[in-house]
Design a protein around this motif. Structure first.
Motif, PDB file in Angstrom:
ATOM      1  N   ASP A  59       3.508  -4.711   9.922  1.00  0.00           N
ATOM      2  CA  ASP A  59       2.808  -3.903   8.924  1.00  0.00           C
ATOM      3  C   ASP A  59       2.055  -2.771   9.595  1.00  0.00           C
ATOM      4  O   ASP A  59       2.030  -1.633   9.108  1.00  0.00           O
ATOM      5  CB  ASP A  59       1.857  -4.801   8.129  1.00  0.00           C
ATOM      6  CG  ASP A  59       1.181  -4.069   6.980  1.00  0.00           C
ATOM      7  OD1 ASP A  59       1.866  -3.240   6.322  1.00  0.00           O
ATOM      8  OD2 ASP A  59      -0.012  -4.307   6.727  1.00  0.00           O
ATOM      9  N   GLY A  63       4.619  -0.406   8.413  1.00  0.00           N
ATOM     10  CA  GLY A  63       4.162  -0.503   7.036  1.00  0.00           C
ATOM     11  C   GLY A  63       5.040  -1.419   6.194  1.00  0.00           C
ATOM     12  O   GLY A  63       6.225  -1.145   5.989  1.00  0.00           O
ATOM     13  N   ASP A  65       3.203  -3.405   3.451  1.00  0.00           N
ATOM     14  CA  ASP A  65       2.427  -3.597   2.221  1.00  0.00           C
ATOM     15  C   ASP A  65       2.519  -2.333   1.375  1.00  0.00           C
ATOM     16  O   ASP A  65       1.666  -1.437   1.454  1.00  0.00           O
ATOM     17  CB  ASP A  65       0.977  -3.926   2.591  1.00  0.00           C
ATOM     18  CG  ASP A  65       0.116  -4.240   1.379  1.00  0.00           C
ATOM     19  OD1 ASP A  65       0.692  -4.423   0.283  1.00  0.00           O
ATOM     20  OD2 ASP A  65      -1.110  -4.287   1.525  1.00  0.00           O
ATOM     21  N   ASP A  67       2.134  -1.614  -1.845  1.00  0.00           N
ATOM     22  CA  ASP A  67       1.103  -1.272  -2.834  1.00  0.00           C
ATOM     23  C   ASP A  67      -0.306  -1.273  -2.251  1.00  0.00           C
ATOM     24  O   ASP A  67      -1.284  -1.001  -2.966  1.00  0.00           O
ATOM     25  CB  ASP A  67       1.165  -2.221  -4.034  1.00  0.00           C
ATOM     26  CG  ASP A  67       1.028  -3.691  -3.641  1.00  0.00           C
ATOM     27  OD1 ASP A  67       0.627  -3.963  -2.487  1.00  0.00           O
ATOM     28  OD2 ASP A  67       1.339  -4.563  -4.478  1.00  0.00           O
ATOM     29  N   GLY A  68      -0.433  -1.591  -0.955  1.00  0.00           N
ATOM     30  CA  GLY A  68      -1.721  -1.511  -0.299  1.00  0.00           C
ATOM     31  C   GLY A  68      -2.770  -2.487  -0.782  1.00  0.00           C
ATOM     32  O   GLY A  68      -3.972  -2.247  -0.621  1.00  0.00           O
ATOM     33  N   ASN A  69      -2.333  -3.625  -1.334  1.00  0.00           N
ATOM     34  CA  ASN A  69      -3.302  -4.599  -1.854  1.00  0.00           C
ATOM     35  C   ASN A  69      -3.721  -5.644  -0.826  1.00  0.00           C
ATOM     36  O   ASN A  69      -4.439  -6.588  -1.146  1.00  0.00           O
ATOM     37  CB  ASN A  69      -2.748  -5.285  -3.103  1.00  0.00           C
ATOM     38  CG  ASN A  69      -1.550  -6.191  -2.796  1.00  0.00           C
ATOM     39  OD1 ASN A  69      -0.997  -6.140  -1.688  1.00  0.00           O
ATOM     40  ND2 ASN A  69      -1.148  -6.982  -3.759  1.00  0.00           N
ATOM     41  N   GLU A  76       8.367  -6.982  -1.108  1.00  0.00           N
ATOM     42  CA  GLU A  76       8.031  -5.883  -0.196  1.00  0.00           C
ATOM     43  C   GLU A  76       8.695  -6.081   1.160  1.00  0.00           C
ATOM     44  O   GLU A  76       9.210  -5.110   1.752  1.00  0.00           O
ATOM     45  CB  GLU A  76       6.507  -5.805  -0.023  1.00  0.00           C
ATOM     46  CG  GLU A  76       5.767  -5.324  -1.262  1.00  0.00           C
ATOM     47  CD  GLU A  76       4.257  -5.438  -1.122  1.00  0.00           C
ATOM     48  OE1 GLU A  76       3.552  -4.624  -1.749  1.00  0.00           O
ATOM     49  OE2 GLU A  76       3.795  -6.333  -0.384  1.00  0.00           O
TER      50      GLU A  76
END
Length: 386
Positions: A59, A63, A65, A67-69, A76
């Protein structure tokens, strides 16, 4: 005792208590240093393997994630399978008898290790040589992002397992595939242990923090140089012996699966132990029995050493050999540090440079660095570039 000294000691005790409370309150958030697990099997049908890579590291690198939650879902992860494979395989090269092998990735799965979720990348490896005598492996995963990242290799040739540790400083290694005797396997694990202690900066700094005052004596509210080498050497022997005995106990218990602690909690406490040992040199509460501190915290450091062997999943036939060899290697690595440290420290013990610059200044720097490690491991912060 002066009022000023009382206030200093009270502040020191309060800081220690606050740090211990923080450790106890946040074990679930700490993390251990970045590792991946590369397993290769050499059989009659050729070469195959799997590569377990931490989702948190991927990550950070490419990257995951979307939706960045703060949570990585299977959806994902699945959308990034091709990107994961491309990123990983671009940083791994295998050659058989000097000829490059073609590596491709199969369908990825997810597995849990002691420190969280990993993606599992099956490896199909096509080598020009059907029965190679030597493998050359070049490992560069996350080298540009994390100089402390390690690749832990388990190489199975028939019924024999061996291991190796890759790092940015040891990215390319060669392995003879001829049937190894038990002595050769043992020496391989010894080498792994030596290398592990030398790249384990938190372990080294903890040991150095306990050794720095060995050539000094606390008298009249200040550090004074010892008169003879003998008491300093005896103090060093006590500290190293206590640390060795303690981490040997927990290394064995954890590797054999008798006692297993969450690696996240272990790594946070290891960082905290470095902070406490270093600050004790500046405001000494423990002056004469540092060997006891070495033993108590050495029990925790042993669980940290064990994470390397436990997550490799070595077969029972190799486990005892790996355990003994790895532990011997750790001790040899420590001995090399002591042999370099003691004569130099004794020579400098009477100078202000050593007592103020090295002991006090160095200990404060060690404490600051270890406090940053603790914050990173306990609260998932990114404070240091390494």
């Amino acid at each position: 005792m002066s009022g000023t000294l009382q206030r200093v000691r009270q502040a020191w005790r309060s800081s220690v208590a606050a740090l211990l409370i923080a450790i106890a309150a946040s074990p679930a958030l700490a993390h251990k240093p970045s590792d991946s697990y590369l397993s290769l099997q050499v059989g009659a049908d050729g070469l195959s393997g799997r590569w377990d890579i931490a989702l948190r590291d991927l990550d950070h690198a490419i990257g995951l994630d979307a939706d960045g939650n703060g949570e990585i879902t299977w959806g994902e992860l699945r959308q990034r399978h091709q990107a994961i494979a491309a990123h990983a395989l671009a940083r791994l090269a295998i050659a058989a008898d000097g000829q490059a092998c073609a590596i491709s990735a199969g369908e990825q799965l997810v597995d849990d290790h002691s420190d969280g979720a990993y993606t599992v990348v099956p490896l199909q490896i096509d080598c020009p040589v059907a029965a190679p005598r030597q493998l050359s492996i070049d490992y560069r995963l996350f080298a540009e992002l994390d100089p402390q990242h390690r690749g832990l290799l388990r190489l199975d040739v028939g019924d024999v397992s061996r291991s190796a540790i890759f790092s940015p400083q040891a990215a390319s290694q060669q392995f003879e595939l001829a049937d190894q005797g038990r002595i050769a396997q043992f020496l391989t694990f010894v080498g792994d242990g030596v290398w592990h202690i030398w790249i384990g900066f938190d372990h080294i700094l903890f040991l150095l923090s306990l050794l720095l005052p060995a050539v000094l004596l606390w008298q009249g509210g200040r550090w004074q140089p010892v008169d003879r080498l003998r008491p300093a050497a005896i103090d060093v022997v006590k500290i190293v012996t206590a640390f060795t005995a303690a981490h040997s106990i927990t290394l064995s218990l954890a590797t054999l699966g008798v006692v297993v602690l969450p690696s996240r909690w272990v790594e946070a406490v290891i960082a905290a132990s470095v902070v406490l040992a270093a600050l004790n040199n500046v405001w000494p509460l423990v002056q004469r029995r540092r060997w006891l501190v070495a033993f108590i915290f050495g029990l925790i450091h042993g669980f940290g050493f064990a994470s390397v062997l436990a997550d490799l999943g070595l077969p029972q036939a190799s486990l005892l050999l790996a355990l003994v060899g790895f532990n011997v290697g750790v001790e040899l690595g420590q001995l090399a540090i002591v042999v370099l440290f003691l004569p130099l420290a004794y020579w400098l013990r009477g100078t202000g440079f050593y007592r103020r610059g090295v002991l006090v200044g160095g200990s404060l720097l060690i404490a600051l660095l270890a406090a940053a490690w603790f914050a990173e491991r306990a609260f998932r912060l990114e404070l240091l570039p390494f």
